[in-house]
Structure formats: structure tokens, C-alpha cells
Design a protein around this motif. Structure first.
Motif, PDB file in Angstrom:
ATOM      1  N   ALA A 124      -1.784 -27.569  22.376  1.00 50.74           N
ATOM      2  CA  ALA A 124      -2.087 -28.680  23.469  1.00 50.74           C
ATOM      3  C   ALA A 124      -0.905 -28.966  24.161  1.00 50.74           C
ATOM      4  O   ALA A 124      -0.918 -29.436  25.435  1.00 50.74           O
ATOM      5  CB  ALA A 124      -2.563 -29.957  22.518  1.00 50.74           C
ATOM      6  N   VAL A 125       0.299 -28.963  23.645  1.00 51.31           N
ATOM      7  CA  VAL A 125       1.569 -29.308  24.621  1.00 51.31           C
ATOM      8  C   VAL A 125       1.787 -28.093  25.566  1.00 51.31           C
ATOM      9  O   VAL A 125       1.979 -28.463  26.807  1.00 51.31           O
ATOM     10  CB  VAL A 125       2.615 -29.428  23.715  1.00 51.31           C
ATOM     11  CG1 VAL A 125       4.280 -29.421  24.259  1.00 51.31           C
ATOM     12  CG2 VAL A 125       2.665 -30.513  22.640  1.00 51.31           C
ATOM     13  N   LEU A 126       1.610 -26.977  25.085  1.00 52.51           N
ATOM     14  CA  LEU A 126       1.857 -25.672  25.937  1.00 52.51           C
ATOM     15  C   LEU A 126       0.913 -25.674  27.186  1.00 52.51           C
ATOM     16  O   LEU A 126       0.965 -25.609  28.260  1.00 52.51           O
ATOM     17  CB  LEU A 126       1.427 -24.657  25.356  1.00 52.51           C
ATOM     18  CG  LEU A 126       2.603 -24.166  24.177  1.00 52.51           C
ATOM     19  CD1 LEU A 126       2.348 -22.965  23.450  1.00 52.51           C
ATOM     20  CD2 LEU A 126       4.077 -23.986  24.873  1.00 52.51           C
ATOM     21  N   ALA A 127      -0.425 -26.355  26.870  1.00 56.93           N
ATOM     22  CA  ALA A 127      -1.594 -26.270  27.941  1.00 56.93           C
ATOM     23  C   ALA A 127      -1.451 -27.812  28.521  1.00 56.93           C
ATOM     24  O   ALA A 127      -2.217 -27.910  29.588  1.00 56.93           O
ATOM     25  CB  ALA A 127      -2.936 -26.231  27.371  1.00 56.93           C
ATOM     26  N   PHE A 138      -1.667 -34.980  12.217  1.00 57.10           N
ATOM     27  CA  PHE A 138      -0.990 -35.042  13.301  1.00 57.10           C
ATOM     28  C   PHE A 138      -2.068 -35.970  14.381  1.00 57.10           C
ATOM     29  O   PHE A 138      -3.150 -35.569  14.420  1.00 57.10           O
ATOM     30  CB  PHE A 138      -0.425 -33.886  13.945  1.00 57.10           C
ATOM     31  CG  PHE A 138       0.691 -33.096  13.055  1.00 57.10           C
ATOM     32  CD1 PHE A 138       1.780 -33.549  12.882  1.00 57.10           C
ATOM     33  CD2 PHE A 138       0.285 -31.904  12.481  1.00 57.10           C
ATOM     34  CE1 PHE A 138       2.671 -32.734  11.847  1.00 57.10           C
ATOM     35  CE2 PHE A 138       0.956 -31.179  11.368  1.00 57.10           C
ATOM     36  CZ  PHE A 138       2.328 -31.644  11.306  1.00 57.10           C
ATOM     37  N   GLN A 139      -1.420 -36.731  15.085  1.00 56.22           N
ATOM     38  CA  GLN A 139      -2.085 -37.506  16.168  1.00 56.22           C
ATOM     39  C   GLN A 139      -1.171 -37.492  17.335  1.00 56.22           C
ATOM     40  O   GLN A 139      -0.173 -38.378  17.179  1.00 56.22           O
ATOM     41  CB  GLN A 139      -2.591 -38.951  15.937  1.00 56.22           C
ATOM     42  CG  GLN A 139      -3.466 -38.846  14.720  1.00 56.22           C
ATOM     43  CD  GLN A 139      -2.925 -38.903  13.288  1.00 56.22           C
ATOM     44  OE1 GLN A 139      -1.741 -39.445  13.234  1.00 56.22           O
ATOM     45  NE2 GLN A 139      -3.397 -38.262  12.175  1.00 56.22           N
ATOM     46  N   VAL A 140      -1.180 -36.869  18.506  1.00 53.61           N
ATOM     47  CA  VAL A 140      -0.397 -36.795  19.588  1.00 53.61           C
ATOM     48  C   VAL A 140      -1.165 -36.939  20.852  1.00 53.61           C
ATOM     49  O   VAL A 140      -2.394 -36.713  20.946  1.00 53.61           O
ATOM     50  CB  VAL A 140       0.500 -35.805  19.660  1.00 53.61           C
ATOM     51  CG1 VAL A 140       1.502 -35.403  18.576  1.00 53.61           C
ATOM     52  CG2 VAL A 140      -0.342 -34.287  20.020  1.00 53.61           C
ATOM     53  N   GLY A 141      -0.587 -37.934  21.698  1.00 49.71           N
ATOM     54  CA  GLY A 141      -1.134 -38.047  23.351  1.00 49.71           C
ATOM     55  C   GLY A 141      -0.740 -36.650  24.078  1.00 49.71           C
ATOM     56  O   GLY A 141      -0.107 -35.574  23.505  1.00 49.71           O
ATOM     57  N   GLN A 142      -0.913 -36.705  25.275  1.00 49.94           N
ATOM     58  CA  GLN A 142      -0.367 -35.889  26.273  1.00 49.94           C
ATOM     59  C   GLN A 142       1.119 -35.731  26.196  1.00 49.94           C
ATOM     60  O   GLN A 142       1.573 -36.824  26.505  1.00 49.94           O
ATOM     61  CB  GLN A 142      -0.914 -36.095  27.837  1.00 49.94           C
ATOM     62  CG  GLN A 142      -0.643 -35.049  28.602  1.00 49.94           C
ATOM     63  CD  GLN A 142      -1.222 -35.125  30.071  1.00 49.94           C
ATOM     64  OE1 GLN A 142      -1.663 -36.046  30.442  1.00 49.94           O
ATOM     65  NE2 GLN A 142      -1.165 -33.988  30.793  1.00 49.94           N
TER      66      GLN A 142
END
Length: 334
Positions: A124-127, A138-142
Motif C-alpha cells: 500500500a505504501v509503495l503504491a 496493522f491499520q495505516v492511512g495513506q
């Protein structure tokens, strides 16, 4: 073309500049990949000097303990390493084991769930996914990055000892890193990975299968065999030790485990049955190691990675590179 990699252990105690020199020598000798194995150091950190010292060989971790780092930080570090290497980096992730993670003060998590969500966060981070990722752990935003990644599809490989993790790698990863297994066990793992990929609607051949091949170089058979036994105590704390090394050796391994728990690795090695060491540690001459590497290739492994182990306290990377490097022996490398 014949492909072979080299693994450099963080626990070899080599300083970063020496690790860089070993990596450069390996590339010149024709090794197609140089990997850092994380012992008590920082494998991702040690990839920086390896990237700087090489220009063609692939660079990666085989493996780094995912539990030690938040997945967002791992993704950011991987982006930097991939850019610095010109797209030569691969991220090899594993879960270590409950004993090691407990000593590091890390909370316990179900390993399959943790690593699957971890990979999802990294991707998700790479994209640059605006939705981020929401899971049970884990719960992360943009997560913004300073620059767009060189490769938003940077390859993520999973270290997998057991069939459930191997199947997960087949379903979600770009590759799998096998370890602690005989060629026969590797063949079973290859079947598991490829079948899981097929069942998930993926191309089974697209999943790169790497296998770490421990090697104790010695021209003296007795010395090599003894060194191979000394490798096993590094791994006897794993909860799946019986399945990994064979239930028929349970008594000797239990004694080795008891000694290893106290920090007495020399005493632990004395209890290791030789057949256990022989099964997953190559030892002897370069020809002996080359023959064992071929057994892994015949088992379906795409990339064997030679992992030199100490013999009588000495980590002899120079000899391994000189005698097994494809360029030195006239073999081609990819």
C-alpha cells in the motif's frame, strides 16, 4: 544460464566496509545476487554498503525479521535501497520465532496473519494507496513518500519453513526463501508454493524460489562435519524443530536445545546428530558444495544462495567466492 547467490551473515561480525568488499568480490566472481542474513544486526542497514559496492548483482535480505520494524518504515527503507541500486533490490521478510521475538520485547502475533498484513501495508505504501490498509494487526492511512518509488511493484519475498507459510508465499508474494531443509524437503516446498500460486489464479512459474544453502568449507572431512554440527544450535530454538530436522532425532535435538537455551552452543553442538547436520548443511570441498547446490536445482529451486558458515571460528568468504563463483569456474550467471 546458471544462477547462484551469496549470503553474508550480519552475525559474522564483519564491519560494513568489509561486507561491502565481500559483495564486490562476489559480483566480480559472477554471483548474481548478494543477500544479507540478519543475525543480531540490521540486515536492511547493511544492504546500503552492499548496494554502493555493486552495480549488477541483485541485492536483498534473506531474511530480515519483519517483527522488528513497523511495515511503513520497512517500505520506506526498501524504496530508498531500490532507488540507490537502480532497481536491483528485493525485500526478503520473515517472522523469526517466538523465543527470539520475546527476548527482543516484541508482542506475540499469529505469524501468518502478521506477515500477510505486513506485506499488504508495504505494498500500500509503495503504491501510494489513498485507502492505506486496515487489518486486525496493522491499520495505516495513506503514507506519502518524498519521491515516487522507482518500482511500485518492488518484489517482496517471504521466508518460509513450513507448508502453511510456503502456501501463503505462493498466494501473495513475488518469491519464497527456503531455508533449513534438505533437497528432498525443498522439492516438497516447491510443490506447495507452485500449487498455492496456481490455486490463487497466479502463474506458478512467476514465483521465484530461492533456497539458502549453508556451507562449511573444508578440505578435511572431519573438520567440515564438525563445523556443520555447530551450525544447528543456531536453529534448535525454533518451535518446529522436530518437523524441520526429523522426529527420529528428537532426543539429541532436545539435549542440544537445552544447552542452547543456556547459551552453551559448543555443548549444544556436541548433542547434534550428524545426519541432522548433513541434511541441510553442505560441507567439504567446493566440488562437494557444487554437487549439493545442483541437488537443490534439481528439486526445482530457481536461485540457490550459498551461505558460508564458520569453520574453526573462521568465516572464509574469500575461498567460497574464489572456488564457487561462476566467473572463476567458467559457469555463466544471471
Amino acid at each position: 544460464m546458471t544462477r547462484i547467490g551469496l549470503s553474508i551473515a550480519s552475525h559474522s561480525g564483519l564491519p560494513p566496509e568489509r561486507i561491502a568488499a565481500v559483495a564486490a568480490d562476489a559480483e566480480r566472481a559472477g554471483f548474481g545476487g548478494v543477500f544479507i542474513a540478519e543475525g543480531h544486526g540490521d540486515a536492511l542497514g547493511l544492504c546500503h554498503p552492499v548496494v554502493a559496492a555493486t552495480s549488477r548483482a541483485g541485492v536483498g535480505t534473506a531474511i530480515t525479521n519483519a517483527a522488528l520494524r513497523p511495515p511503513v518504515l520497512t517500505a520506506k527503507t526498501a524504496v530508498d535501497l531500490d532507488e540507490a541500486s537502480g532497481g536491483r533490490f528485493r525485500l526478503g521478510l520473515g517472522t523469526a520465532n517466538a523465543v527470539m521475538n520475546g527476548r527482543a520485547g516484541l508482542p506475540p502475533h499469529p505469524p501468518l496473519t502478521m506477515i500477510e498484513e505486513y506485506v499488504s501495508v508495504v505494498r500500500a505504501v509503495l503504491a501510494g494507496d489513498p485507502a492505506g490498509f486496515t487489518g486486525t494487526i496493522f491499520q495505516v492511512g495513506q503514507v506519502p513518500l518524498d519521491r515516487p518509488p522507482l518500482r511500485p511493484d518492488l518484489p517482496v519475498h517471504l521466508g518460509a519453513l513450513g507448508p502453511r507459510m510456503q502456501a501463503l508465499a505462493g498466494r501473495i508474494a513475488d518469491g519464497v526463501i527456503l531455508n533449513l531443509m534438505s533437497p528432498g524437503q525443498a522439492a516438497e516446498a516447491v510443490t506447495t508454493v507452485r500449487a498455492a500460486a496456481r490455486d490463487a489464479g497466479r502463474d506458478p512459474a512467476a514465483i521465484e524460489i530461492t533456497c539458502v544453502v549453508h556451507y562449511c568449507p573444508s578440505d578435511d572431512p572431519g573438520t567440515g562435519a564438525e563445523a556443520a554440527r555447530q551450525v544447528v544450535p543456531r536453529y534448535v530454538l525454533h518451535p518446529a524443530v522436530g518437523r524441520l530436522f526429523g522426529a527420529e532425532h528428537e532426543e539429541g535435538l532436545a539435549a542440544a536445545r537445552e544447552r542452547a537455551m543456556t547459551g552453551d552452543r559448543a555443548g549444544a553442538a556436541a548433542h547434534v546428530p550428524q545426519p541432522v547436520a548433513d541434511a541441510f548443511v553442505a560441507h567439504g570441498t567446493a566440488a562437494d558444495c557444487a554437487a549439493r547446490v545442483q541437488e537443490y536445482r534439481d528439486a526445482g529451486v530457481d536461485l540457490p544462495v550459498v551461505f558460508p558458515m564458520p569453520v574453526q571460528g573462521r568465516w572464509d568468504y574469500d575461498t567460497v567466492i574464489r572456488t564457487l563463483g561462476p566467473a572463476a569456474s567458467g559457469r555463466a550467471s544471471a
